[in-house]
Scaffold this active site. Structure first.
Site, mmCIF file in Angstrom:
data_model
loop_
_atom_site.group_PDB
_atom_site.id
_atom_site.type_symbol
_atom_site.label_atom_id
_atom_site.label_comp_id
_atom_site.label_asym_id
_atom_site.label_seq_id
_atom_site.Cartn_x
_atom_site.Cartn_y
_atom_site.Cartn_z
ATOM 1 N N CYS A 126 67.222 26.706 51.491
ATOM 2 C CA CYS A 126 65.745 26.615 51.437
ATOM 3 C C CYS A 126 65.212 27.544 52.520
ATOM 4 C CB CYS A 126 65.278 25.191 51.692
ATOM 5 S SG CYS A 126 65.947 23.984 50.540
ATOM 6 N N ALA A 127 65.154 28.834 52.226
ATOM 7 C CA ALA A 127 65.118 29.829 53.305
ATOM 8 C C ALA A 127 63.743 30.361 53.711
ATOM 9 C CB ALA A 127 66.012 31.008 52.926
ATOM 10 N N ALA A 128 62.737 30.324 52.824
ATOM 11 C CA ALA A 128 61.463 31.002 53.142
ATOM 12 C C ALA A 128 60.779 30.350 54.351
ATOM 13 C CB ALA A 128 60.541 30.960 51.928
ATOM 14 N N PRO A 129 60.062 31.131 55.160
ATOM 15 C CA PRO A 129 59.819 32.578 55.059
ATOM 16 C C PRO A 129 60.941 33.446 55.651
ATOM 17 C CG PRO A 129 58.582 31.655 56.892
ATOM 18 C CD PRO A 129 59.301 30.506 56.251
ATOM 19 N N GLY A 130 62.029 32.816 56.079
ATOM 20 C CA GLY A 130 63.191 33.607 56.471
ATOM 21 C C GLY A 130 63.521 33.613 57.957
ATOM 22 N N CYS A 159 62.143 19.617 60.173
ATOM 23 C CA CYS A 159 61.200 19.671 61.306
ATOM 24 C C CYS A 159 60.415 18.355 61.354
ATOM 25 C CB CYS A 159 60.281 20.884 61.217
ATOM 26 S SG CYS A 159 59.353 20.995 59.694
#
Length: 451
Positions: free
Chosen positions: A262-266, A385
């Site tokens: 689940c990478a965005a925004p990177g 988070c």
């Protein structure tokens, strides 16, 4: 001339607060749009940010202060309540604005947006408040309710945290949530050392210092690093310090094949790619095409060639990748974001307790989908988070119960920066905002058994 600029700030703050409450929009996005649209100078932009965020941060406290002076708040239009809130915020919390100026502007705004009667009501409420002074919180005897009103956090949330963390830690965290976070950035170690990047930023006129907690982090005391040449030229990434810890936990080596599910925004992907020294392959997934573009943009700005961004629902990864094809997997799961309230103050009032249970199920599904793709002996890092046990410890417990082929990775501590090691418990790390002045963040590290 000065007067209109100031009035513009109050009026803009009123419009923003009304829109945020009415549409449950993200305060940070609306605020940035308003600053750009009105072409505010740095001083006015700072005042607008302070009034808008401050009023949002302390909304429940302000309502408590106003309550004795308003006969029937249900009959008042939303914008009138917001006008009263933002004026009381200035009277109580901002020293730099004289009381008479704040009161006069409130009355003028009420005339402009409403009619004489509304202006009279606003004037009456505010003058009564000013005469009587700030109502005391001493009347609130229940400790949970007291923290709720004092720090403007919904009572269900304070109660939940008090059960999970104890009253003292909860109050400390709620108070810290009322303060603005410092901007932090991560140095791109593929391109330069921290000393070199600090020098670049100081030469550009930014007030920056090295982080005492992370060897790749820089703290910014004045200025927005996203506007720096160092940022544009790919020497740094804006990222919170606690979020930088995910790449440490993963411990990627050169030439490995890694999945960021689940990478965005990177931010985490680019950090992992930097730690791999631009070697190997990092597959970075996100559900939405426009978010995948953000990963690509960040990778090219930083000069990273080992990231393969792809738009994909991570619950379907087994249909797209071979079993046991990744050395390491990071799952930075969708979560309630309760650890980042300082950045998104309006979030406190829109979240509901049942949201956390729904998220727990999504998180568990994502872990279950990713698990078969990990090689034997490989590392799986789960991060969020948030600081809520249902989304963190309970999600991990449920996963481990069903997946006997995974075990706790007690080597997590050895991969962490020195300052963080004392906060690690076995295979888990829960950072509260007060621990290192960062966002709240959770990391768990598992290892797939070899047989």
């Amino acid at each position: 001339m000065k007067k209109t600029a100031k009035k513009n700030v109050r009026e803009t703050a009123l419009e923003l607060l009304t829109a945020i409450e009415k549409n449950q929009s993200y305060s940070n996005l609306l605020l940035n749009n308003a600053i750009n649209k009105n072409e505010l100078n740095a001083k006015d932009a700072a005042l607008l940010t302070e009034i808008t965020y401050g009023t949002l941060q302390r909304q429940m406290t302000l309502d408590y202060f106003l309550h004795p002076f308003i006969k029937n708040s249900k009959k008042l239009e939303g914008w009138v309540i917001q006008l009263l809130r933002l004026t009381v915020y200035q009277l109580v919390y901002l020293d730099k604005i004289p009381d008479h100026a704040a009161l006069n502007e409130a009355v003028e705004l009420a005339k402009k947006r409403g009619h004489k009667g509304i202006a009279g009501l606003v004037n009456g409420v505010l003058r009564n408040f000013q005469r009587s002074g700030v109502p005391s919180l001493d009347a609130i005897k229940d400790p949970i309710e007291r923290i709720s009103i004092e720090t403007s956090h919904p009572i269900w949330l304070v109660k939940r945290w008090a059960e999970q963390l104890g009253l003292e830690k909860t109050r400390e965290m709620c108070l810290l949530n009322l303060t603005a976070p410092l901007q932090t950035a991560r140095v791109n170690t593929v391109k330069a050392t921290r000393e070199e990047v600090l020098k670049m930023l100081l030469d550009e006129g930014f007030e920056v210092e090295e982080s005492p907690v992370l060897p790749v982090a820089i703290k910014c005391k004045r200025g927005n690093l996203a506007r720096s040449n160092a940022f544009k030229e790919g020497y740094l990434t804006i990222q919170d310090e606690s979020s930088m810890l995910a790449a440490y936990a993963l411990g990627a080596s050169q030439n490995e094949t890694i999945l960021d599910a689940c990478a965005a925004p990177g931010g985490k992907s680019t950090h992992i790619a930097e730690r791999m020294e631009n070697s190997g392959t990092l597959v970075s997934l996100d559900l939405h095409e426009h978010k995948v573009k953000l990963i690509s943009d960040n990778a090219s700005r930083l000069g990273l060639a080992n990231i393969r961004p792809k738009a994909l629902d991570s619950r379907t990864v087994q249909d797209h990748f071979e079993a046991e094809s990744f050395d390491r997997i990071l799952l930075d799961a969708p979560c309630s974001g309760l650890g980042v309230m300082r950045r998104k103050p309006d979030m406190k009032y829109t979240k509901k307790e049942e949201d956390l249970t729904n998220l727990h199920n999504i998180q568990l599904n994502l872990l279950t989908a990713a698990a078969p793709l990990l090689k034997k002996g490989g590392i799986l890092v789960y991060s969020t988070c948030t600081i809520d046990k249902e989304e963190n410890e309970k999600t991990l417990e449920a996963f481990l119960q069903k997946h006997q082929d995974f075990e706790a990775d007690a080597a997590l501590k050895s991969r962490m920066p020195e300052a963080i090691k004392p906060l690690v418990t076995d295979f888990e790390l829960q950072i509260l905002p007060q621990d290192i002045g960062s966002d709240g963040f959770y990391i768990a590290c598992l290892r797939k058994k070899v047989q």
